[in-house]
Scaffold this motif. Structure first.
Motif, mmCIF file in Angstrom:
data_model
loop_
_atom_site.group_PDB
_atom_site.id
_atom_site.type_symbol
_atom_site.label_atom_id
_atom_site.label_comp_id
_atom_site.label_asym_id
_atom_site.label_seq_id
_atom_site.Cartn_x
_atom_site.Cartn_y
_atom_site.Cartn_z
ATOM 1 N N ASP A 122 4.822 7.007 5.124
ATOM 2 C CA ASP A 122 5.393 5.830 5.777
ATOM 3 C C ASP A 122 6.038 6.320 7.073
ATOM 4 O O ASP A 122 6.964 7.137 7.026
ATOM 5 N N PRO A 123 5.570 5.877 8.222
ATOM 6 C CA PRO A 123 6.057 6.447 9.486
ATOM 7 C C PRO A 123 7.558 6.279 9.668
ATOM 8 O O PRO A 123 8.157 5.288 9.246
ATOM 9 N N VAL A 180 -1.764 10.348 11.912
ATOM 10 C CA VAL A 180 -0.653 9.639 11.269
ATOM 11 C C VAL A 180 0.404 10.589 10.708
ATOM 12 O O VAL A 180 1.592 10.259 10.681
ATOM 13 N N HIS A 215 0.012 1.190 11.966
ATOM 14 C CA HIS A 215 0.327 2.351 12.809
ATOM 15 C C HIS A 215 -0.314 2.195 14.182
ATOM 16 O O HIS A 215 0.333 2.418 15.223
ATOM 17 N N ARG A 216 -1.567 1.805 14.200
ATOM 18 C CA ARG A 216 -2.265 1.622 15.470
ATOM 19 C C ARG A 216 -1.580 0.555 16.322
ATOM 20 O O ARG A 216 -1.446 0.715 17.544
ATOM 21 N N ARG A 255 -2.385 0.024 6.459
ATOM 22 C CA ARG A 255 -1.407 1.008 6.931
ATOM 23 C C ARG A 255 -1.843 1.610 8.270
ATOM 24 O O ARG A 255 -1.033 1.771 9.189
ATOM 25 N N ARG A 260 1.600 -0.266 16.334
ATOM 26 C CA ARG A 260 2.835 0.298 16.901
ATOM 27 C C ARG A 260 2.507 1.192 18.097
ATOM 28 O O ARG A 260 3.193 1.154 19.124
ATOM 29 N N TYR A 282 8.290 7.201 16.471
ATOM 30 C CA TYR A 282 7.823 6.292 17.530
ATOM 31 C C TYR A 282 8.758 6.369 18.738
ATOM 32 O O TYR A 282 8.303 6.341 19.892
#
Length: 338
Positions: free
Chosen positions: A218-219, A127, A266-267, A262, A269, A224
């Protein structure tokens, strides 16, 4: 121009040339003594050391690359991979410490430009790689200089002088031999494994608490997008790719993401991006479910557990139906890892 001015200029330029000659002589002597770090093309020891090794001893062909951030750099046991895939498969770990997705994309592209024969990439990620991807930080070094450096177009001294940092160099001249002599039980070691990367088995008490606890960012949406661009670039090159979400320490997730939302976001996305690109997604965090003692910090595995992870990577690669990657694996349990 008067006589005094000419004398002044002669003394000035004489001192300048003499100082430069003295500096170059000192660099050559330090290099011969093994006390000189590689030129600071990127300022990252593992990347600069890799470039210096490739300049001095060109690696030949690669069939397979393990790419990504520190979870790739610390996360591959080349002995297991070599035994599993057989002697016909040439591979290298090009993970970079602290690299974000857009930086891994840059470095992977640079390597593939030099090695178009590569047929498979295993992209290993966690992450933290998605923390921030501003375009201005994507290039880890000047690619034109990198190409010139590897081609040996200029003496190595030119690159040392181009990136000269006297204070840092003086410190590294003292520290470099000491750090090269350290074993895998110290974070400060600067050695590379024969296949690239580094295996560590650092006791938890030697790792700063800040690193043990880690952060859960926070990505950044740009990360991405960088991943999608990376996958698209590999597809255009005709290079196969597998995406691996690497294990994370249970205590780290309990502290930063106790309800799992969280990581699940993420997973999700990742799954969307990878599905659109037709790329397999391997969640080794879920599949391996490793215990606290497998990690020396928040994200990185100790050497015996890297062996277990590498065994799984070999099994995944053996699902590939292209050429020498179909060699049979010989898998044994990790010594000291159970």
């Amino acid at each position: 121009m008067g006589a005094r001015a000419r004398t002044y200029l002669a003394v000035f330029f004489g001192a300048l040339c003499g100082g430069l000659a003295l500096l170059c002589s000192a660099l050559l002597l330090l290099d011969a003594a093994g006390r000189l770090p590689p030129p600071y093309l990127s300022g990252r020891w593992e990347l600069d050391l890799t470039l210096r090794q490739w300049r001095r001893d060109p690696p030949g062909r690669f069939d397979l690359l393990f790419a990504g951030s520190s979870v790739a750099f610390y996360g591959v046991d080349g002995r297991v991979v070599a035994a599993g895939l057989g002697p016909g498969v040439r591979f290298h770990d090009i993970g970079v410490l602290g690299a974000k997705v857009h930086q891994s994309r840059f470095w992977l592209g640079f390597v593939l430009d030099r090695h178009p024969e590569v047929r498979e990439v295993v992209f290993m990620s966690t992450v933290l790689d998605f923390e921030a991807c501003p375009p201005a930080t994507a290039r880890l070094f000047d690619p034109a200089e990198g190409r010139d450096y590897l081609a040996g177009r200029w003496p190595e001294l030119v690159h040392y002088l181009r990136h000269l940092d006297i204070v840092r160099l003086a410190r590294d001249v003292v520290e470099w031999p000491r750090r090269r002599a350290l074993g895998p039980d110290r974070l400060e070691t600067v050695r590379l494994e024969p296949w690239g990367g580094q295996l560590l088995d650092v006791p938890r008490e030697r790792v700063p608490e800040k690193i043990v606890h880690g952060v859960f960012p926070d990505p950044d949406p740009r990360c991405y997008a960088a991943l999608a661009g990376l996958l698209g670039g590999l597809a255009r090159r005709g290079v196969g790719v597998r995406f691996v979400l690497t294990p994370m320490r249970p205590g780290y997730l309990a502290e930063h993401d106790p309800d799992g939302r969280r990581l699940a976001a993420h997973r999700a996305r990742l799954e969307t991006i990878l599905a659109a690109a037709g790329v397999p997604f391997h969640d080794l965090h879920a599949d391996l479910a490793l215990p606290e003692e497998a990690f020396f910090d928040a994200y990185h595995l100790r050497a015996p557990w890297v062996r277990r992870q590498s065994e799984v990577l070999v099994r995944l690669l053996l699902e590939d139906l292209r050429g020498p990657l179909t060699a049979r694996a010989t898998v044994e349990p990790p010594a000291g890892g159970r």
